[in-house]
Scaffold this motif. Sequence first.
Motif, PDB file in Angstrom:
ATOM      1  N   LEU A 130      10.621  16.338  -2.482  1.00  0.00           N
ATOM      2  CA  LEU A 130       9.798  15.710  -1.469  1.00  0.00           C
ATOM      3  C   LEU A 130       9.190  14.453  -2.082  1.00  0.00           C
ATOM      4  N   GLN A 131       8.406  13.733  -1.306  1.00  0.00           N
ATOM      5  CA  GLN A 131       7.726  12.538  -1.800  1.00  0.00           C
ATOM      6  C   GLN A 131       6.237  12.795  -1.941  1.00  0.00           C
ATOM      7  N   GLN A 132       5.652  12.262  -3.002  1.00  0.00           N
ATOM      8  CA  GLN A 132       4.210  12.322  -3.180  1.00  0.00           C
ATOM      9  C   GLN A 132       3.626  10.922  -3.030  1.00  0.00           C
ATOM     10  N   LEU A 133       2.568  10.814  -2.237  1.00  0.00           N
ATOM     11  CA  LEU A 133       1.847   9.557  -2.067  1.00  0.00           C
ATOM     12  C   LEU A 133       0.531   9.668  -2.828  1.00  0.00           C
ATOM     13  N   SER A 134       0.344   8.771  -3.778  1.00  0.00           N
ATOM     14  CA  SER A 134      -0.860   8.790  -4.600  1.00  0.00           C
ATOM     15  C   SER A 134      -1.434   7.378  -4.670  1.00  0.00           C
ATOM     16  N   GLY A 135      -2.459   7.197  -5.485  1.00  0.00           N
ATOM     17  CA  GLY A 135      -3.091   5.892  -5.587  1.00  0.00           C
ATOM     18  C   GLY A 135      -4.256   5.781  -4.641  1.00  0.00           C
ATOM     19  N   SER A 136      -4.378   4.630  -3.982  1.00  0.00           N
ATOM     20  CA  SER A 136      -5.526   4.393  -3.104  1.00  0.00           C
ATOM     21  C   SER A 136      -5.125   3.473  -1.955  1.00  0.00           C
ATOM     22  N   GLY A 137      -5.471   3.884  -0.732  1.00  0.00           N
ATOM     23  CA  GLY A 137      -5.185   3.053   0.434  1.00  0.00           C
ATOM     24  C   GLY A 137      -4.784   3.889   1.625  1.00  0.00           C
ATOM     25  N   THR A 138      -4.471   3.204   2.709  1.00  0.00           N
ATOM     26  CA  THR A 138      -4.045   3.849   3.948  1.00  0.00           C
ATOM     27  C   THR A 138      -2.530   3.885   4.018  1.00  0.00           C
ATOM     28  N   ALA A 139      -1.977   5.058   4.316  1.00  0.00           N
ATOM     29  CA  ALA A 139      -0.536   5.210   4.514  1.00  0.00           C
ATOM     30  C   ALA A 139      -0.293   5.649   5.951  1.00  0.00           C
ATOM     31  N   PHE A 140       0.823   5.210   6.508  1.00  0.00           N
ATOM     32  CA  PHE A 140       1.194   5.573   7.870  1.00  0.00           C
ATOM     33  C   PHE A 140       2.448   6.440   7.817  1.00  0.00           C
ATOM     34  N   LEU A 141       2.355   7.606   8.431  1.00  0.00           N
ATOM     35  CA  LEU A 141       3.445   8.568   8.422  1.00  0.00           C
ATOM     36  C   LEU A 141       4.071   8.664   9.803  1.00  0.00           C
ATOM     37  N   GLU A 142       5.383   8.832   9.818  1.00  0.00           N
ATOM     38  CA  GLU A 142       6.128   8.988  11.058  1.00  0.00           C
ATOM     39  C   GLU A 142       6.363  10.474  11.301  1.00  0.00           C
ATOM     40  N   ILE A 143       5.839  10.973  12.413  1.00  0.00           N
ATOM     41  CA  ILE A 143       5.922  12.391  12.756  1.00  0.00           C
ATOM     42  C   ILE A 143       6.922  12.560  13.895  1.00  0.00           C
TER      43      ILE A 143
END
Length: 226
Positions: A130-143
């Motif tokens: 799977l993918q991990q999103l880390s760091g800092s900020g806003t992410a947009f996910l497609e559902i």
Amino acid sequence: MTYEIIGEPTPVVICELNSGEQMITERGSMAWMSPNMRMETGAGGFGKAFGRLFSGESIFQNTYTAENGRGLIAFASSFPGAIRAVEISPDRPVVVQKSAFLASEAGVELSVFFQKRFSAGLFSGEGFILQQLSGSGTAFLEIDGAAVEYELGRGQSIIVDSGNLAMMDATCSVDIRTIKGMKNVLFGGEGLFNTVVTGPGRVVLQSMPVSGLAAVLAPFMPTQSN
């Protein structure tokens, strides 16, 4: 950066950036933008590029930068459903399915997430990586379809059909559970395994995974004959 999500069930997120602010995306999801948005394509280093490729994404990322004033850029969903904005922080990374990432602020980092249990990766239907999103900020996910969110307490679990897990906090764990009973396996239509997500943490489920829709439509698609 400010944003607005509009247009479900085929949504788009419209972002307004101050001069110098950046957005990144893994694929060609840019729908429209103002003329002062500059695009650069890069791999971001061998390690990160290999990790993205291994997790099912492109080696390259597109970085969009607003120049000489405020800029506007829109990212569109590729499938009917929802776009979910998620705040990423160093103390709260999230794990997403391979196709969920749409775009993010430049401070968000994508990396490979290996499930701790080898069996969960082989049989859960989500793939071993799977993918991990880390760091800092806003992410947009497609559902895919509608997004349904649960907050699991420590040790609390939810059983999910393959493909319906869109996102979870990195504090959650994933395992599989074999469906009991030969009759259930053969005639229940749910396959042999279910995915079990255990808290603590947030879980976002999707109601209509594209893989499930493809399976439903497959019998109605014309076949080619030589």
